[in-house]
Design an enzyme around this catalytic site. Structure first.
Site, mmCIF file in Angstrom:
data_model
loop_
_atom_site.group_PDB
_atom_site.id
_atom_site.type_symbol
_atom_site.label_atom_id
_atom_site.label_comp_id
_atom_site.label_asym_id
_atom_site.label_seq_id
_atom_site.Cartn_x
_atom_site.Cartn_y
_atom_site.Cartn_z
ATOM 1 N N ARG A 161 41.575 35.525 58.311
ATOM 2 C CA ARG A 161 42.531 34.421 58.223
ATOM 3 C C ARG A 161 43.738 34.792 59.074
ATOM 4 O O ARG A 161 44.206 35.937 59.012
ATOM 5 C CB ARG A 161 42.960 34.251 56.760
ATOM 6 C CG ARG A 161 43.887 33.087 56.529
ATOM 7 C CD ARG A 161 44.412 33.064 55.094
ATOM 8 N NE ARG A 161 45.717 33.692 55.005
ATOM 9 C CZ ARG A 161 46.588 33.460 54.020
ATOM 10 N NH1 ARG A 161 46.284 32.642 53.027
ATOM 11 N NH2 ARG A 161 47.759 34.072 54.018
ATOM 12 N N TYR A 173 55.138 30.673 55.443
ATOM 13 C CA TYR A 173 54.104 31.165 54.536
ATOM 14 C C TYR A 173 53.162 32.147 55.239
ATOM 15 O O TYR A 173 52.739 31.917 56.366
ATOM 16 C CB TYR A 173 53.271 30.001 53.964
ATOM 17 C CG TYR A 173 52.042 30.517 53.282
ATOM 18 C CD1 TYR A 173 52.135 31.100 52.027
ATOM 19 C CD2 TYR A 173 50.806 30.530 53.924
ATOM 20 C CE1 TYR A 173 51.019 31.658 51.418
ATOM 21 C CE2 TYR A 173 49.690 31.081 53.319
ATOM 22 C CZ TYR A 173 49.810 31.650 52.070
ATOM 23 O OH TYR A 173 48.711 32.222 51.473
ATOM 24 N N ASP A 224 45.371 28.861 56.604
ATOM 25 C CA ASP A 224 45.852 28.236 55.367
ATOM 26 C C ASP A 224 47.124 27.440 55.672
ATOM 27 O O ASP A 224 48.155 28.025 56.018
ATOM 28 C CB ASP A 224 46.151 29.343 54.335
ATOM 29 C CG ASP A 224 46.430 28.796 52.943
ATOM 30 O OD1 ASP A 224 46.602 27.574 52.812
ATOM 31 O OD2 ASP A 224 46.471 29.604 51.991
ATOM 32 N N HIS A 226 48.612 25.733 53.418
ATOM 33 C CA HIS A 226 49.379 25.890 52.172
ATOM 34 C C HIS A 226 50.116 24.628 51.730
ATOM 35 O O HIS A 226 51.294 24.672 51.374
ATOM 36 C CB HIS A 226 50.338 27.081 52.297
ATOM 37 C CG HIS A 226 50.381 27.918 51.052
ATOM 38 N ND1 HIS A 226 51.369 27.812 50.119
ATOM 39 C CD2 HIS A 226 49.521 28.858 50.581
ATOM 40 C CE1 HIS A 226 51.127 28.663 49.124
ATOM 41 N NE2 HIS A 226 50.007 29.300 49.383
ATOM 42 N N GLU A 250 42.442 25.501 55.300
ATOM 43 C CA GLU A 250 42.629 25.496 53.838
ATOM 44 C C GLU A 250 43.870 24.710 53.440
ATOM 45 O O GLU A 250 44.899 24.772 54.129
ATOM 46 C CB GLU A 250 42.760 26.956 53.397
ATOM 47 C CG GLU A 250 43.034 27.126 51.925
ATOM 48 C CD GLU A 250 43.343 28.579 51.569
ATOM 49 O OE1 GLU A 250 42.992 29.492 52.360
ATOM 50 O OE2 GLU A 250 43.951 28.796 50.524
ATOM 51 N N GLU A 276 42.395 26.398 45.204
ATOM 52 C CA GLU A 276 42.900 27.600 44.535
ATOM 53 C C GLU A 276 43.853 27.258 43.397
ATOM 54 O O GLU A 276 44.020 28.067 42.483
ATOM 55 C CB GLU A 276 43.542 28.574 45.528
ATOM 56 C CG GLU A 276 44.842 28.094 46.123
ATOM 57 C CD GLU A 276 45.457 29.095 47.092
ATOM 58 O OE1 GLU A 276 44.723 29.715 47.867
ATOM 59 O OE2 GLU A 276 46.694 29.240 47.071
ATOM 60 N N ARG A 297 37.589 26.452 46.381
ATOM 61 C CA ARG A 297 38.297 27.738 46.266
ATOM 62 C C ARG A 297 38.671 28.122 44.836
ATOM 63 O O ARG A 297 39.199 29.205 44.591
ATOM 64 C CB ARG A 297 39.575 27.689 47.115
ATOM 65 C CG ARG A 297 39.228 27.538 48.522
ATOM 66 C CD ARG A 297 40.028 28.238 49.540
ATOM 67 N NE ARG A 297 41.179 28.999 49.217
ATOM 68 C CZ ARG A 297 41.190 30.323 49.118
ATOM 69 N NH1 ARG A 297 40.086 31.022 49.299
ATOM 70 N NH2 ARG A 297 42.325 30.968 48.867
ATOM 71 N N GLU A 353 37.645 35.507 49.664
ATOM 72 C CA GLU A 353 38.919 36.024 50.179
ATOM 73 C C GLU A 353 39.127 37.451 49.679
ATOM 74 O O GLU A 353 38.870 37.747 48.515
ATOM 75 C CB GLU A 353 40.072 35.128 49.687
ATOM 76 C CG GLU A 353 41.435 35.553 50.199
ATOM 77 C CD GLU A 353 42.538 34.604 49.752
ATOM 78 O OE1 GLU A 353 42.303 33.768 48.855
ATOM 79 O OE2 GLU A 353 43.653 34.704 50.311
ATOM 80 N N TRP A 416 55.472 24.113 48.529
ATOM 81 C CA TRP A 416 55.433 25.496 49.020
ATOM 82 C C TRP A 416 54.027 25.930 49.350
ATOM 83 O O TRP A 416 53.085 25.659 48.712
ATOM 84 C CB TRP A 416 56.045 26.479 48.018
ATOM 85 C CG TRP A 416 55.966 27.849 48.596
ATOM 86 C CD1 TRP A 416 56.727 28.370 49.617
ATOM 87 C CD2 TRP A 416 55.035 28.867 48.260
ATOM 88 N NE1 TRP A 416 56.327 29.632 49.931
ATOM 89 C CE2 TRP A 416 55.272 29.964 49.112
ATOM 90 C CE3 TRP A 416 53.995 28.942 47.322
ATOM 91 C CZ2 TRP A 416 54.530 31.140 49.066
ATOM 92 C CZ3 TRP A 416 53.259 30.106 47.263
ATOM 93 C CH2 TRP A 416 53.524 31.204 48.118
HETATM 94 O O1 KDG Z 1 50.211 33.009 43.955
HETATM 95 C C1 KDG Z 1 50.105 32.284 45.133
HETATM 96 C C2 KDG Z 1 49.110 32.936 46.077
HETATM 97 O O2 KDG Z 1 47.927 33.234 45.405
HETATM 98 C C3 KDG Z 1 48.813 32.062 47.251
HETATM 99 O O3 KDG Z 1 49.978 31.809 47.967
HETATM 100 C C4 KDG Z 1 47.805 32.750 48.151
HETATM 101 O O4 KDG Z 1 47.372 30.687 49.284
HETATM 102 C C5 KDG Z 1 47.023 31.813 48.999
HETATM 103 C C6 KDG Z 1 45.759 32.302 49.514
HETATM 104 O O5 KDG Z 1 45.057 31.510 50.139
HETATM 105 O O6 KDG Z 1 45.444 33.464 49.278
HETATM 106 MG MG MG Z 2 45.682 29.541 49.945
#
Ligand code: KDG
Ligand code: MG
Length: 416
Positions: A161, A173, A224, A226, A250, A276, A297, A353, A416
């Protein structure tokens, strides 16, 4: 009634739960672990870590779950799952489902130990030799990020990644300044970070153009977003990234609204990964049934454990989506161990991951999984193969930390 099929008290087959304890430790970062013990002295461990909200799960377990476990048959994994899910009346949500996951994983661990079998064997046996993993590369700029991807390739990774600093943004991020992996929960109160989409959308395609030019077409590349983009911005990014053949993009946009993903699909064939922050099959359902994502995820610790993840994976399989479990360092090695057994078995596995835990964390959680040739391999010890050194854990008391928040440059709160 719930205990009618257990062996006599104190015998080697006595499956009654006689103790359950919540252990909070901070070997570099906070982890919550549930330890369940049977009348025969078999101990199972489950991870209950919810980053930045650890004590909410610890309290839920201590006050509302543990008293319900004592005296029950640890072998009734399904029934206990249903009891904790349906019996709470207040269903789902990250705190509840993380607590349920901790119990569920601890019980599967106990079952494995009682049977003398590794967890993957209980699930139905091996479907593959090893579990393809992706590591986390990052850099303050494209140059650094590309060098870091090269470092992962030289360590044997086949999937990486890549995240990169965005010009003008102080703390984007996924980018670390230190040698260790990126740890977002770094302050007691949330760090306020700044976000701006236009420079990000301009940068990311250039990052991946460079990565393909430096590292070729063989390596799998992931990214990602995010949750930072609107659906149409995400669609544009997914389309702009097509020439670089990502393994996945992602969390391109927040998934509360599945229609957003229809917009992305209409414009791009870049594979999409989501989930996630999901915690139940109901969160995954629309995206899977409407064929809007390619990888799910949601993982064991936040998704109600192995018992519930099996159902999510089966639903995904119906729609030819594959698993790509969350594996950041805020999920403890207990989750990693359990996930690797699941990954070894699950027919529709995609990728796992693997953001490596610190040495300190790994000392507190002795484990038998190993990394080799870009894959993680679960061990053969009974259960999930991850323990907890309680004496060492006690030396690292809880340290309050929250995840950052993001604001647009004009101060507006953002995702975030
Ligand atoms: O607690 C938040 C994290 O697990 C996150 O920011 C990590 O987005 C993430 C990832 O893909 O690992
Ligand atoms: Mg993530």
């Amino acid at each position: 009634m719930a205990n009618s099929d257990t062996a006599p008290q104190g015998s080697v087959r006595d499956r009654r739960i006689v103790a359950a304890q919540v252990i909070v430790t901070c070997p570099g970062r906070n982890f919550v672990t549930l330890k369940v013990e049977t009348g025969a002295g078999v101990v199972g461990l489950g991870d209950a870590t919810l980053n930045g909200r650890e004590l909410a799960v610890a309290a839920y377990l201590e006050h509302h779950v543990v008293p319900n476990l004592i005296g029950r048959d640890a072998g009734r994994i399904e029934d206990l799952w249903q009891f904790l899910y349906k019996g709470a009346y207040w269903r789902r949500g990250p705190v509840t489902m993380t607590a349920i996951a901790a119990v569920d994983v601890a019980l599967w661990d106990i079952l494995g130990k009682m049977a003398g079998l590794p967890l993957y064997q209980l699930l139905g046996g091996r479907s593959r030799d090893g579990v393809l993993v992706y590591g986390h590369a990052s850099g303050r700029d494209i140059e650094e990020a590309s060098a870091d991807v090269g470092r992962f390739i030289s360590l044997g990774y086949r999937a990486v990644r890549a995240q990169c600093g965005v010009p003008g943004l102080a703390k984007p991020y996924g980018v670390t300044r230190q040698k260790n992996a990126y740890e977002p929960a770094e302050s007691e109160l949330p760090l306020e970070t700044e976000w701006s989409t236009p420079p990000y959308l301009d940068l990311v395609p250039r990052l991946f153009e460079r990565l393909r030019s430096d590292h070729g077409r063989q390596i799998e590349l992931l990214h990602d977003a995010h949750h930072r983009l609107t659906p149409i911005e995400a669609a544009r990014l997914a389309r702009d990234l097509e020439p670089y053949r990502l393994f996945w993009l992602e969390d391109a946009t927040p998934a509360e609204n599945p229609e957003g993903f229809e917009l992305i699909r209409r414009h791009s064939v870049t594979p999409l990964a989501v989930g996630e922050v999901f915690n139940a099959i109901w969160d995954c359902r629309a995206l899977l049934e409407r064929q809007l994502i390619d990888y799910i995820r949601t993982t064991i610790v936040h998704g109600g454990g192995i018992t519930h993840l099996r159902r999510i994976a089966d639903l995904a399989a119906l729609h030819r989506a594959r698993t790509g479990f969350h594996g950041a360092t805020d999920l403890s090695p207990v989750t990693m161990g359990a996930a690797l057994h699941f990954d070894t078995w699950v027919p529709n596995f995609g990728i796992q991951e693997y953001m490596q835990h610190s040495e300190q964390t790994l000392e507190v959680f002795p484990h038998d999984y190993v990394f080799r040739d870009g894959h993680l391999h679960c061990g053969e010890s009974p259960g999930h193969g991850v323990g907890l050194d309680e004496k060492l854990a006690a030396r690292f008391p809880y340290s309050p930390k929250q995840l950052p928040v993001a604001r647009l440059t004009d101060g507006t709160m953002w995702d975030w």
